[in-house]
Scaffold this active site. Structure first.
Site, mmCIF file in Angstrom:
data_model
loop_
_atom_site.group_PDB
_atom_site.id
_atom_site.type_symbol
_atom_site.label_atom_id
_atom_site.label_comp_id
_atom_site.label_asym_id
_atom_site.label_seq_id
_atom_site.Cartn_x
_atom_site.Cartn_y
_atom_site.Cartn_z
ATOM 1 N N THR A 44 0.817 -1.217 0.000
ATOM 2 C CA THR A 44 0.000 0.000 0.000
ATOM 3 C C THR A 44 0.851 1.269 0.000
ATOM 4 O OG1 THR A 44 -0.227 -0.508 2.348
ATOM 5 C CG2 THR A 44 -2.192 -0.722 1.028
ATOM 6 N N ARG B 49 8.704 -1.777 0.641
ATOM 7 C CA ARG B 49 9.298 -1.549 1.959
ATOM 8 C C ARG B 49 9.993 -2.817 2.417
ATOM 9 N NH1 ARG B 49 5.215 1.512 5.950
ATOM 10 N NH2 ARG B 49 5.091 3.097 4.340
ATOM 11 N N SER C 241 8.269 5.354 5.968
ATOM 12 C CA SER C 241 7.318 6.040 6.838
ATOM 13 C C SER C 241 7.718 6.011 8.305
ATOM 14 C CB SER C 241 5.934 5.442 6.623
ATOM 15 O OG SER C 241 4.959 6.212 7.251
ATOM 16 N N HIS C 242 6.902 5.376 9.130
ATOM 17 C CA HIS C 242 7.121 5.380 10.570
ATOM 18 C C HIS C 242 7.926 4.167 11.031
ATOM 19 C CE1 HIS C 242 3.583 3.351 9.199
ATOM 20 N NE2 HIS C 242 3.812 2.460 10.155
ATOM 21 N N LYS D 74 8.910 4.583 -3.171
ATOM 22 C CA LYS D 74 7.610 4.543 -3.850
ATOM 23 C C LYS D 74 7.556 5.586 -4.944
ATOM 24 C CE LYS D 74 4.558 7.493 -1.123
ATOM 25 N NZ LYS D 74 3.230 7.606 -0.555
ATOM 26 N N ASP E 299 5.406 11.780 11.774
ATOM 27 C CA ASP E 299 6.169 10.532 11.656
ATOM 28 C C ASP E 299 7.414 10.691 10.780
ATOM 29 O OD1 ASP E 299 4.909 10.729 9.190
ATOM 30 O OD2 ASP E 299 4.782 8.554 8.954
ATOM 31 N N ASP F 266 8.287 10.301 7.683
ATOM 32 C CA ASP F 266 8.256 11.041 6.411
ATOM 33 C C ASP F 266 7.272 12.199 6.424
ATOM 34 O OD1 ASP F 266 6.148 9.240 6.553
ATOM 35 O OD2 ASP F 266 5.962 9.128 4.374
ATOM 36 N N ASP G 242 3.953 12.507 7.034
ATOM 37 C CA ASP G 242 2.564 12.515 6.581
ATOM 38 C C ASP G 242 1.561 12.212 7.701
ATOM 39 O OD1 ASP G 242 3.288 9.872 6.695
ATOM 40 O OD2 ASP G 242 2.607 9.341 4.681
ATOM 41 N N ARG G 243 2.039 11.622 8.794
ATOM 42 C CA ARG G 243 1.110 11.356 9.895
ATOM 43 C C ARG G 243 1.132 12.484 10.919
ATOM 44 N NH1 ARG G 243 1.173 4.933 11.414
ATOM 45 N NH2 ARG G 243 0.681 4.233 9.313
ATOM 46 N N THR H 65 -8.628 1.111 3.242
ATOM 47 C CA THR H 65 -7.442 1.656 3.899
ATOM 48 C C THR H 65 -6.370 2.004 2.874
ATOM 49 O OG1 THR H 65 -7.885 0.428 5.915
ATOM 50 C CG2 THR H 65 -5.600 1.036 5.498
ATOM 51 N N GLU I 234 -7.702 9.085 7.953
ATOM 52 C CA GLU I 234 -7.695 7.706 8.404
ATOM 53 C C GLU I 234 -7.473 7.677 9.907
ATOM 54 O OE1 GLU I 234 -6.003 4.686 5.493
ATOM 55 O OE2 GLU I 234 -4.440 6.200 5.562
ATOM 56 N N GLU I 235 -7.916 6.586 10.522
ATOM 57 C CA GLU I 235 -7.722 6.426 11.962
ATOM 58 C C GLU I 235 -6.255 6.307 12.333
ATOM 59 O OE1 GLU I 235 -6.318 3.305 12.937
ATOM 60 O OE2 GLU I 235 -6.358 2.841 10.796
ATOM 61 N N SER I 236 -5.429 5.949 11.347
ATOM 62 C CA SER I 236 -4.015 5.695 11.610
ATOM 63 C C SER I 236 -3.201 6.998 11.596
ATOM 64 C CB SER I 236 -3.478 4.713 10.583
ATOM 65 O OG SER I 236 -3.771 5.180 9.278
ATOM 66 N N LYS J 124 -1.398 12.351 2.744
ATOM 67 C CA LYS J 124 -1.780 12.898 4.035
ATOM 68 C C LYS J 124 -0.662 13.821 4.485
ATOM 69 C CE LYS J 124 -0.394 8.539 6.117
ATOM 70 N NZ LYS J 124 -0.860 7.247 5.647
HETATM 71 C C1 G1P Z 1 -1.140 1.469 7.709
HETATM 72 C C2 G1P Z 1 -2.415 2.174 8.136
HETATM 73 C C3 G1P Z 1 -3.087 2.806 6.935
HETATM 74 C C4 G1P Z 1 -2.101 3.730 6.232
HETATM 75 C C5 G1P Z 1 -0.819 2.989 5.908
HETATM 76 C C6 G1P Z 1 0.243 3.931 5.362
HETATM 77 O O1 G1P Z 1 -1.450 0.457 6.791
HETATM 78 O O2 G1P Z 1 -3.293 1.289 8.779
HETATM 79 O O3 G1P Z 1 -4.225 3.506 7.354
HETATM 80 O O4 G1P Z 1 -2.667 4.235 5.060
HETATM 81 O O5 G1P Z 1 -0.287 2.385 7.086
HETATM 82 O O6 G1P Z 1 0.589 4.929 6.267
HETATM 83 P P1 G1P Z 1 -1.615 -1.080 7.204
HETATM 84 O O7 G1P Z 1 -0.330 -1.500 7.841
HETATM 85 O O8 G1P Z 1 -2.749 -1.146 8.153
HETATM 86 O O9 G1P Z 1 -1.903 -1.771 5.909
HETATM 87 ZN ZN ZN Z 2 4.382 8.192 6.961
#
Ligand code: G1P
Ligand code: ZN
Length: 545
Positions: free
Chosen positions: A19, A23, A114-115, A127, A279, A281, A283-284, A346, A365-367, A378
């Site tokens: 997604t 990685r 990312s994180h 990416k 985070d 990069d 975006d969070r 997601t 998103e909740e994340s 984001k």
């Molecule tokens: C996780 C988060 C999702 C977010 C993604 C990238 O993905 O749940 O909302 O878009 O990281 O930051 P997941 O590991 O759940 O597939």
């Molecule tokens: Zn990130």
């Protein structure tokens, strides 16, 4: 001297982008030809437009610099004429999206995991984002993957870049021009066009205390420039401000578990008025009040309800969207505003079509992800500035604003339980068994709850009609509660089961309770339904957010 070498190679079998791109552990990327194969697969799958630039940058983690050198040489050998690279190889993900859009690039390559932790033992990632500034759609990532499965050669310039990455300026690499750009300037200008910087200056110079934790990741330079230099927040407002290759050994994920320094300050004596973190990069985001946590689902709902506070959003919103497992708090605001609210799978890429088509203005998103049509990712710092703008307008604190929101719309108690590093076969068995039982569930009683409906989320994109199946299992209970199950698509080790739990409470007298307690029955029901203890051999989740 700038000869193009054609290097014979063979495919790796694990280069399917998830997604958020490809990685893997740093050591995987360090294998000979590994990065080269993937980058060449991008250039084979995506048309290079020689009249338009490519954008390149990353979150500064270990291997960022080496990768930039390799990617520049492959880009030059594949007909790219101009590359915009962030100084020191840095570009936050939202800033990269901004730069791609502003400079009409044909795409961008973002280096980040990312994180996920960084360093030689940590993760690395790459990416591709398309010309709209957003993550490549599935058709493109599939094409990249298909190419990576049959690749037999890559093109690379024999010449090594000899110029410093730490100074702004233009350099030639073969027939390509490499422009080192200020990674913050375009982004800061965009923020200034969206938010009331004068009101923010008044707030931040008038005694309001903000603490922004950059977690030794990429937002340090962005937050220092915007919050401290342009808005005049006191020096020291930004903590952990210097990007480090291993994020100082930390886990650059803005939540109550990992943003420790910040949480200690906000829950300690003499806490500042607001805390925020971003985070790896950028975006969070996480938003905290004094001793008060704002759930990301609520954050999206609050910003939507107060959108008119920010000049860039002082107009009717086209619509909003949330990922399926995000709480339904924003749905309630959308209903009051009489605007459409979309429920997407997601992952940020699903918002892209809606944003491009002008159907939504805000999404989240909740994340810990919130964003808008200003870029196609984001955006952590954007969310912080939006919150500051709301606070400046309302002249109230974070907690007061959220509590007032709950009183008006009701509170969606929410929690997410993650079971990490589980055997992937077990994880799939659990999901399969649950899926098979879905038709039998409606009407059944589990503890005090009754299942109202149960399905495997299937999404039809309202813009292009494409269908995404198996996007998570949803169980609705008659008691205005919900449990959602899905497997993570971003992990690098084993599988992660995410269980999302929520329950609606309209009564203002009952909105001040502990979410884990309020949700106890939903948590138990979810564990029973999915047979988590039996199938995973786990009694408790590893991470609760
Ligand atoms: C996780 C988060 C999702 C977010 C993604 C990238 O993905 O749940 O909302 O878009 O990281 O930051 P997941 O590991 O759940 O597939
Ligand atoms: Zn990130």
């Amino acid at each position: 001297m700038s000869a193009v070498q054609i290097v014979a190679t063979t495919p790796f079998d694990d280069q399917r982008p998830g997604t958020s791109g490809l990685r893997k552990k740093v050591q995987v990327f360090q294998q000979p030809h590994y990065l080269e194969n993937f980058v060449q697969s991008i250039f084979d799958a995506v048309e290079v437009d020689p009249r338009r630039p490519l954008v390149l940058g990353g979150d500064g983690r270990y291997y960022n610099r080496q990768a930039i050198g390799v990617i520049l040489r492959i880009a030059a050998a594949n007909g790219v004429k101009r590359v915009l690279v962030g100084r020191d190889g840095l570009l936050s993900t939202p800033a990269a999206s901004c730069v791609i859009r502003k400079h009409h690039a044909f795409g961008g390559i973002i280096l980040s995991a990312s994180h996920n932790p960084g360093g030689p033992e940590g993760d690395f990632g790459i990416k591709f984002n398309t010309a709209n500034g957003g993550p490549a759609p599935e058709a493109v990532t599939e094409a990249i993957y298909r190419r990576s499965r049959e690749i037999d050669r890559y093109r690379i310039l024999s010449e090594q870049p000899s110029f410093p990455l730490d100074q702004i300026g233009s350099h030639a690499l073969g027939e390509m021009v490499v422009e080192i750009i200020d990674p913050v300037a375009d982004y800061a200008e965009l923020m200034e066009s969206l938010f009331d910087f004068q009101a923010l200056r008044t707030l931040l110079q008038g005694g309001f205390r903000l603490c922004f934790d950059a977690m030794h990741a990429v937002t340090g330079p962005y937050a220092c420039e915007i919050l401290e230099r342009r808005l005049g927040a006191p020096e020291g407002t930004v903590i952990n401000a210097t990007p480090l290759e291993d994020f100082g050994g930390g886990h650059p994920d803005p939540n109550l578990t990992y943003a420790k320094d910040l949480v200690e300050r906000l829950y300690g004596p003499d806490a500042p008025d607001m805390g925020a973190a971003s985070d790896g990069d950028g975006d969070r985001n996480m938003i905290l009040g004094r001793g008060f946590f704002v759930s990301p689902s609520d954050s999206l709902a609050v910003l939507t309800a107060h959108h008119r506070a920010a000049p860039g959003y002082d107009r009717p919103l086209a619509g909003v969207a949330r990922s399926m497992p995000t709480s339904r708090a924003v749905d309630r605001v959308a209903q009051a505003l009489e605007i459409p609210c979309y429920e997407t799978p997601t992952g940020w890429k699903f918002f892209g079509n809606l944003l491009d088509a002008g159907r939504i203005t805000l999404c989240g998103e909740e994340s810990f992800g919130t964003g808008s049509d200003h870029v196609r990712e984001k955006d952590g710092l954007w969310a912080v500035l939006f919150w500051l703008n709301v606070l400046a307008r309302e002249q109230r604190g974070v907690e007061e604003i959220v509590r007032a929101h709950w009183r008006r719309f009701g509170r969606d108690y929410y929690t997410r339980h993650d079971y990490e590093g589980i055997d992937s076969k077990r994880a799939h068995t659990l999901m399969d068994q649950l899926r098979e039982r879905l038709p039998t569930l409606p009407g059944s009683r589990i503890g005090t709850l009754t299942v109202e409906s149960a399905d495997d989320f299937r999404y039809t994109d309202p813009v292009d009609g494409s269908v995404s199946e198996h996007q998570g299992i949803r169980i609705h209970f008659a008691e205005d509660a919900r449990a959602v199950f899905r497997l993570s698509g971003t992990g690098t080790q084993g599988a992660t089961l995410r269980v999302y739990l929520e329950r609606y409470e309209p009564d203002p007298a009952r909105q001040d309770r502990d979410p884990q307690q309020v949700l106890a029955e939903v948590i138990t029901a979810a564990r029973e339904l999915a047979r988590i203890p039996q199938l995973l051999d786990r009694e408790t989740p590893d991470v609760i957010t």
